[in-house]
Design a protein around this motif. Structure first.
Motif, PDB file in Angstrom:
ATOM      1  N   UNK A  92     -12.474  -2.923   9.157  1.00  0.00           N
ATOM      2  CA  UNK A  92     -11.816  -1.627  10.555  1.00  0.00           C
ATOM      3  C   UNK A  92     -11.430  -0.470  10.514  1.00  0.00           C
ATOM      4  N   UNK A  93     -10.925  -0.235   9.459  1.00  0.00           N
ATOM      5  CA  UNK A  93      -9.486   0.161   8.846  1.00  0.00           C
ATOM      6  C   UNK A  93     -10.667   1.773   7.687  1.00  0.00           C
ATOM      7  N   UNK A  94     -12.305   1.198   7.518  1.00  0.00           N
ATOM      8  CA  UNK A  94     -13.077   2.287   6.642  1.00  0.00           C
ATOM      9  C   UNK A  94     -12.323   3.945   6.821  1.00  0.00           C
ATOM     10  N   UNK A  95     -11.772   3.639   5.534  1.00  0.00           N
ATOM     11  CA  UNK A  95     -11.301   5.659   5.000  1.00  0.00           C
ATOM     12  C   UNK A  95      -9.778   6.322   5.767  1.00  0.00           C
ATOM     13  N   UNK A  96      -9.374   5.445   6.659  1.00  0.00           N
ATOM     14  CA  UNK A  96      -7.928   6.029   7.478  1.00  0.00           C
ATOM     15  C   UNK A  96      -6.760   5.899   6.671  1.00  0.00           C
ATOM     16  N   UNK A  97      -6.526   6.816   6.691  1.00  0.00           N
ATOM     17  CA  UNK A  97      -4.951   7.073   5.497  1.00  0.00           C
ATOM     18  C   UNK A  97      -3.596   6.009   6.324  1.00  0.00           C
ATOM     19  N   UNK A 143       3.728  -6.401   3.223  1.00  0.00           N
ATOM     20  CA  UNK A 143       2.684  -6.910   1.750  1.00  0.00           C
ATOM     21  C   UNK A 143       1.958  -6.862   2.549  1.00  0.00           C
ATOM     22  N   UNK A 144       1.874  -7.984   3.047  1.00  0.00           N
ATOM     23  CA  UNK A 144       0.788  -8.757   3.709  1.00  0.00           C
ATOM     24  C   UNK A 144       0.051  -7.878   4.254  1.00  0.00           C
ATOM     25  N   UNK A 145       0.155  -6.925   5.155  1.00  0.00           N
ATOM     26  CA  UNK A 145       0.087  -5.612   6.243  1.00  0.00           C
ATOM     27  C   UNK A 145      -0.563  -5.101   5.407  1.00  0.00           C
ATOM     28  N   UNK A 146      -0.392  -4.981   4.104  1.00  0.00           N
ATOM     29  CA  UNK A 146      -0.724  -3.433   2.988  1.00  0.00           C
ATOM     30  C   UNK A 146      -2.077  -3.879   2.388  1.00  0.00           C
ATOM     31  N   UNK A 147      -2.157  -5.308   2.736  1.00  0.00           N
ATOM     32  CA  UNK A 147      -2.255  -6.723   1.485  1.00  0.00           C
ATOM     33  C   UNK A 147      -4.080  -6.116   2.675  1.00  0.00           C
ATOM     34  N   UNK A 148      -4.181  -6.571   3.816  1.00  0.00           N
ATOM     35  CA  UNK A 148      -5.394  -6.240   4.804  1.00  0.00           C
ATOM     36  C   UNK A 148      -5.648  -5.431   5.192  1.00  0.00           C
ATOM     37  N   UNK A 149      -4.811  -4.652   5.369  1.00  0.00           N
ATOM     38  CA  UNK A 149      -5.343  -3.133   5.239  1.00  0.00           C
ATOM     39  C   UNK A 149      -6.554  -2.441   4.808  1.00  0.00           C
ATOM     40  N   UNK A 150      -6.378  -3.134   3.475  1.00  0.00           N
ATOM     41  CA  UNK A 150      -7.018  -2.566   1.689  1.00  0.00           C
ATOM     42  C   UNK A 150      -7.858  -3.086   1.946  1.00  0.00           C
ATOM     43  N   UNK A 151      -8.036  -4.356   2.316  1.00  0.00           N
ATOM     44  CA  UNK A 151      -9.232  -5.119   2.591  1.00  0.00           C
ATOM     45  C   UNK A 151     -10.521  -4.474   3.173  1.00  0.00           C
ATOM     46  N   UNK A 156      -2.812 -10.013  10.752  1.00  0.00           N
ATOM     47  CA  UNK A 156      -3.631  -9.832  11.760  1.00  0.00           C
ATOM     48  C   UNK A 156      -3.738  -8.912  12.530  1.00  0.00           C
ATOM     49  N   UNK A 157      -2.151  -9.400  13.491  1.00  0.00           N
ATOM     50  CA  UNK A 157      -2.316  -8.637  14.682  1.00  0.00           C
ATOM     51  C   UNK A 157      -1.674  -6.551  14.477  1.00  0.00           C
ATOM     52  N   UNK A 158      -1.620  -6.922  13.678  1.00  0.00           N
ATOM     53  CA  UNK A 158      -1.317  -5.466  12.986  1.00  0.00           C
ATOM     54  C   UNK A 158      -2.336  -4.675  12.711  1.00  0.00           C
ATOM     55  N   UNK A 159      -3.710  -5.466  12.471  1.00  0.00           N
ATOM     56  CA  UNK A 159      -4.733  -4.912  12.097  1.00  0.00           C
ATOM     57  C   UNK A 159      -5.368  -4.214  13.555  1.00  0.00           C
ATOM     58  N   UNK A 160      -5.346  -5.724  14.413  1.00  0.00           N
ATOM     59  CA  UNK A 160      -5.293  -5.039  15.575  1.00  0.00           C
ATOM     60  C   UNK A 160      -5.626  -3.598  16.287  1.00  0.00           C
ATOM     61  N   UNK A 161      -3.592  -3.725  16.000  1.00  0.00           N
ATOM     62  CA  UNK A 161      -2.986  -2.629  17.051  1.00  0.00           C
ATOM     63  C   UNK A 161      -3.467  -1.628  16.754  1.00  0.00           C
ATOM     64  N   UNK A 162      -3.610  -1.589  14.826  1.00  0.00           N
ATOM     65  CA  UNK A 162      -3.978  -0.138  14.310  1.00  0.00           C
ATOM     66  C   UNK A 162      -5.566   0.385  14.311  1.00  0.00           C
ATOM     67  N   UNK A 163      -6.519  -1.315  14.424  1.00  0.00           N
ATOM     68  CA  UNK A 163      -7.887  -0.163  14.264  1.00  0.00           C
ATOM     69  C   UNK A 163      -8.470   0.244  16.145  1.00  0.00           C
TER      70      UNK A 163
END
Ligand code: NAD
Length: 255
Positions: free
Chosen positions: A3-8, A22-30, A226-233
């Protein structure tokens, strides 16, 4: 789908591998994000640098968010290495230990100032410093807690700081919205981390959630991520100025 391909993404608030950031960073990296890390001070360098290496961080620099010059140099670093920034994770809070027990009315002026400065104003200062390098649909997410709206024993000045943080989220969302930039907060249920260890009686807050919250369990760092991934994607494209509760539903309960 990543969901965050190539995002900085620039991350504020990793202290160790128990940190919510840390958990957010890990999921964002994945999910394909490029990460840049900041840490509060020299003492944390040895903890955060290995985490940055583990997650392929593009940079890892000191940034004490109570110092404008540190925030500006982190933005400069992000500009050099990323050009544009698509995501900022603000997962930072601090209050002097003596302000986190006893009666709120006893909070000293200095403790109040420090808590509000580091835990709330820092988000404003970061938004300002990064404004010119934010991409047109950037997303900024911060972490808050229910103690902002209800009295939680011992949370004291941190509750007041979180109220200021949540209000800042709404004002920032309104200011940055015309550019397409979204600003939101996640109100996380209690999780055992370094910051939480500073709150007296934290264990009993955890057991109350297990007993009373609709989901009858405490949330994890991964639930918040997971909620952060939703908000940031792009999935969160229509959401700004919001406080999203990730707390097993505890906040919906009355007495
Ligand atoms: P944590 O201790 O891992 O993270 C807090 C971070 O704040 C640390 O990395 C620390 O270095 C950083 N920090 C403190 N002062 C700083 C400064 N001057 N400059 C830069 N960074 C500074 O704990 P956490 O629980 O992951 O906390 C992250 C956020 O989540 C905080 O805003 C916290 O209030 C919030 N939160 C936590 C819980 C919980 O129960 N753990 C619940 C709701 C919200």
């Amino acid at each position: 789908m990543r969901l965050l391909e190539g995002k900085n993404a620039v991350i504020f608030g990793v202290a160790n591998d128990k940190s919510i950031a840390y958990a957010i960073s890990k999921l964002f990296k994945e999910n394909g994000a490029n990460l840049g890390f900041t840490y509060a001070g020299e003492a944390l360098k040895k903890r955060v640098e290995p985490i940055s290496e583990e997650l392929g961080g593009k940079f890892c620099i000191q940034c004490d968010v109570s110092k404008d010059e540190d925030i500006l140099s982190s933005a400069q670093k992000a500009k050099e290495l990323f050009g544009k920034v698509d995501i900022i994770v603000h997962s930072v809070a601090y209050a002097p230990a003596e302000a986190l027990k006893g009666r709120f009315v006893d909070t000293p002026r200095e403790g109040f100032k420090i808590a509000l400065d580091i835990s709330a104003y820092s988000l404003v200062a970061i938004c300002k410093a990064y404004e010119e390098i934010l991409s047109d649909n950037a997303s900024i997410v911060t972490m808050t807690y229910y103690g902002s709206v209800k009295v939680v024993q011992n949370y004291n000045v941190m509750g007041v700081a979180k109220a200021a943080l949540e209000s800042s989220v709404r004002y920032l969302a309104n200011d940055l919205g015309p550019k397409g930039v979204r600003v939101n907060a996640i109100s996380a249920g209690p999780i055992k981390t370094l910051a939480a260890s500073g709150i007296s009686g934290f264990k009993s807050i955890l057991s109350q959630i297990e007993e009373k919250a609709p989901l009858k369990k405490n949330v994890t760092q991964e639930d918040v991520a997971k909620a952060a991934l939703f908000l940031c994607s792009d999935l969160g494209s229509g959401v700004t100025g919001d406080i999203l509760y990730v707390d097993s539903g505890y906040n919906i309960l009355g007495l």
